[in-house]
Design a protein around this motif. Sequence first.
Motif, PDB file in Angstrom:
ATOM      1  N   CYS A  87       0.836  -1.213   0.000  1.00  0.00           N
ATOM      2  CA  CYS A  87       0.000   0.000   0.000  1.00  0.00           C
ATOM      3  C   CYS A  87       0.867   1.258   0.000  1.00  0.00           C
ATOM      4  N   ARG A  88       0.392   2.283  -0.708  1.00  0.00           N
ATOM      5  CA  ARG A  88       1.115   3.549  -0.799  1.00  0.00           C
ATOM      6  C   ARG A  88       0.438   4.663  -0.006  1.00  0.00           C
ATOM      7  N   ASP A  89      -0.694   4.357   0.598  1.00  0.00           N
ATOM      8  CA  ASP A  89      -1.391   5.366   1.399  1.00  0.00           C
ATOM      9  C   ASP A  89      -1.192   5.048   2.878  1.00  0.00           C
ATOM     10  N   ALA A  90      -2.102   5.492   3.705  1.00  0.00           N
ATOM     11  CA  ALA A  90      -1.970   5.305   5.157  1.00  0.00           C
ATOM     12  C   ALA A  90      -2.675   4.038   5.641  1.00  0.00           C
ATOM     13  N   SER A  91      -2.828   3.058   4.782  1.00  0.00           N
ATOM     14  CA  SER A  91      -3.553   1.837   5.161  1.00  0.00           C
ATOM     15  C   SER A  91      -2.919   1.156   6.365  1.00  0.00           C
ATOM     16  N   PHE A  92      -1.596   1.036   6.386  1.00  0.00           N
ATOM     17  CA  PHE A  92      -0.951   0.342   7.500  1.00  0.00           C
ATOM     18  C   PHE A  92      -1.200   1.069   8.815  1.00  0.00           C
ATOM     19  N   GLU A  93      -1.089   2.394   8.812  1.00  0.00           N
ATOM     20  CA  GLU A  93      -1.301   3.160  10.040  1.00  0.00           C
ATOM     21  C   GLU A  93      -2.738   2.990  10.543  1.00  0.00           C
ATOM     22  N   VAL A  94      -3.691   3.053   9.615  1.00  0.00           N
ATOM     23  CA  VAL A  94      -5.102   2.930   9.992  1.00  0.00           C
ATOM     24  C   VAL A  94      -5.396   1.538  10.541  1.00  0.00           C
ATOM     25  N   ILE A  95      -4.916   0.510   9.839  1.00  0.00           N
ATOM     26  CA  ILE A  95      -5.244  -0.869  10.220  1.00  0.00           C
ATOM     27  C   ILE A  95      -4.466  -1.293  11.461  1.00  0.00           C
ATOM     28  N   SER A  96      -3.211  -0.896  11.575  1.00  0.00           N
ATOM     29  CA  SER A  96      -2.426  -1.272  12.762  1.00  0.00           C
ATOM     30  C   SER A  96      -2.993  -0.630  14.025  1.00  0.00           C
ATOM     31  N   ALA A  97      -3.558   0.571  13.889  1.00  0.00           N
ATOM     32  CA  ALA A  97      -4.194   1.204  15.046  1.00  0.00           C
ATOM     33  C   ALA A  97      -5.392   0.389  15.524  1.00  0.00           C
ATOM     34  N   ARG A  98      -6.159  -0.136  14.578  1.00  0.00           N
ATOM     35  CA  ARG A  98      -7.288  -1.007  14.942  1.00  0.00           C
ATOM     36  C   ARG A  98      -6.783  -2.310  15.560  1.00  0.00           C
ATOM     37  N   ALA A  99      -5.703  -2.870  14.985  1.00  0.00           N
ATOM     38  CA  ALA A  99      -5.161  -4.135  15.470  1.00  0.00           C
ATOM     39  C   ALA A  99      -4.643  -4.006  16.903  1.00  0.00           C
ATOM     40  N   ALA A 100      -4.151  -2.811  17.270  1.00  0.00           N
ATOM     41  CA  ALA A 100      -3.665  -2.596  18.640  1.00  0.00           C
ATOM     42  C   ALA A 100      -4.806  -2.666  19.648  1.00  0.00           C
ATOM     43  N   GLN A 101      -6.031  -2.407  19.190  1.00  0.00           N
ATOM     44  CA  GLN A 101      -7.196  -2.432  20.071  1.00  0.00           C
ATOM     45  C   GLN A 101      -7.962  -3.755  20.005  1.00  0.00           C
ATOM     46  N   ASP A 102      -7.758  -4.520  18.931  1.00  0.00           N
ATOM     47  CA  ASP A 102      -8.523  -5.755  18.732  1.00  0.00           C
ATOM     48  C   ASP A 102      -7.581  -6.840  18.208  1.00  0.00           C
ATOM     49  N   SER A 103      -7.246  -7.802  19.044  1.00  0.00           N
ATOM     50  CA  SER A 103      -6.296  -8.851  18.648  1.00  0.00           C
ATOM     51  C   SER A 103      -6.901  -9.844  17.660  1.00  0.00           C
ATOM     52  N   ARG A 104      -8.198  -9.756  17.425  1.00  0.00           N
ATOM     53  CA  ARG A 104      -8.814 -10.601  16.405  1.00  0.00           C
ATOM     54  C   ARG A 104      -8.435 -10.136  15.002  1.00  0.00           C
ATOM     55  N   LEU A 105      -7.950  -8.925  14.892  1.00  0.00           N
ATOM     56  CA  LEU A 105      -7.510  -8.384  13.612  1.00  0.00           C
ATOM     57  C   LEU A 105      -6.021  -8.681  13.427  1.00  0.00           C
ATOM     58  N   LYS A 106      -5.706  -9.547  12.493  1.00  0.00           N
ATOM     59  CA  LYS A 106      -4.323  -9.912  12.181  1.00  0.00           C
ATOM     60  C   LYS A 106      -3.855  -9.097  10.979  1.00  0.00           C
ATOM     61  N   VAL A 107      -2.600  -8.693  10.998  1.00  0.00           N
ATOM     62  CA  VAL A 107      -2.063  -7.855   9.923  1.00  0.00           C
ATOM     63  C   VAL A 107      -0.801  -8.488   9.346  1.00  0.00           C
ATOM     64  N   LEU A 108      -0.779  -8.617   8.030  1.00  0.00           N
ATOM     65  CA  LEU A 108       0.417  -9.023   7.294  1.00  0.00           C
ATOM     66  C   LEU A 108       0.729  -7.910   6.302  1.00  0.00           C
TER      67      LEU A 108
END
Length: 337
Positions: free
Chosen positions: A61-82
């Motif tokens: 991704c070239r936008d802020a997708s990682f920042e947005v999704i990782s912030a959610r993942a820090a609050q919800d461990s059901r969200l896995k990020v690769l």
Amino acid sequence: MATSDELQPNSASHSEISPDFSVIVPIYNSANIFPELYKRLITALEPAFSTFEIIAVLDGCRDASFEVISARAAQDSRLKVLEFSRNFGHQAALTAGLNHARGKWVAIIDDDLEDPPEILPQFVAKAREGFDVVYGVRRKRKRSLVHRALYRLFYRISGLLMDTKIPNDAGDFCVMSARVREILVSMPENNRYLRGMRAWSGFKQTGVEYERCARFADESGYSLNKYFELAFNGIFSFSYKPLKYVTFIGVLVAILSIEESIRIVYGKLTGHIPDVPGWAYLTVAVLFLSGLQLVAIGIIGEYIARIYDEVKQRPKYIVKTKLNVVQGKARDASDWR
């Protein structure tokens, strides 16, 4: 092989338990879409499953997708990020998600909200009737006339060319059992066409019709060129018929050429053909045969290119960052595939 810049998973008591349901979401420049997608997935899944995981695979991704999704993942461990080290493509992202999915049932859904998350529990309910795969059949698409025409043309042509029958108007949106997931993971090819591989695996499969929505926001990162590339992967990975057709046409042209040669020699010998230059006839014949030869070489080249990709044995993707992903599983011993 360990990746550089790998982040440790967040601690959560239920992260070690294999969930009932896994959802794989390939992500490409979806910073403006993911919050709505996440909200709708959680709303749809929480009443239906006691445990589930959402696997977001960020494909360069070239936008802020990682920042947005990782912030959610820090609050919800059901969200896995690769997060990939670069863009490896949609099919590679799906493959990475399948490699890391742990659920009894595994779903695939795109990140653009054209496929409604709300019908995933309906897919699972249908699967529990005795099906290993339940795929979505697009009853109506909210896309341009050109896109709809190309989709329709591809499915009709692929039906004629492919040896494996792939359902018309069925994309990657589906729910599959864990054993189908295992089969897809075990298939080693690099030029992947997962909906074709899914059909090839066999088992009991069925479709559920639904109306595809318009993209939620922004423009699709899937260009027309990528659609053609995916179509070629589907045709050349699942059929030898193009080679057979070229061979048939070559034999037919050779027979016609022999017949025409006999006719010309006979006409010359008997004086029925006047002695004229005949440049127009020769020009047309040469151009036609030259074009036919180039098409044949191009088709053979498509197969050779895929053989070349396979013998290199490069990984299908490289994971740069992981969040909330359980470590040490036997089926996930490597971060590159």
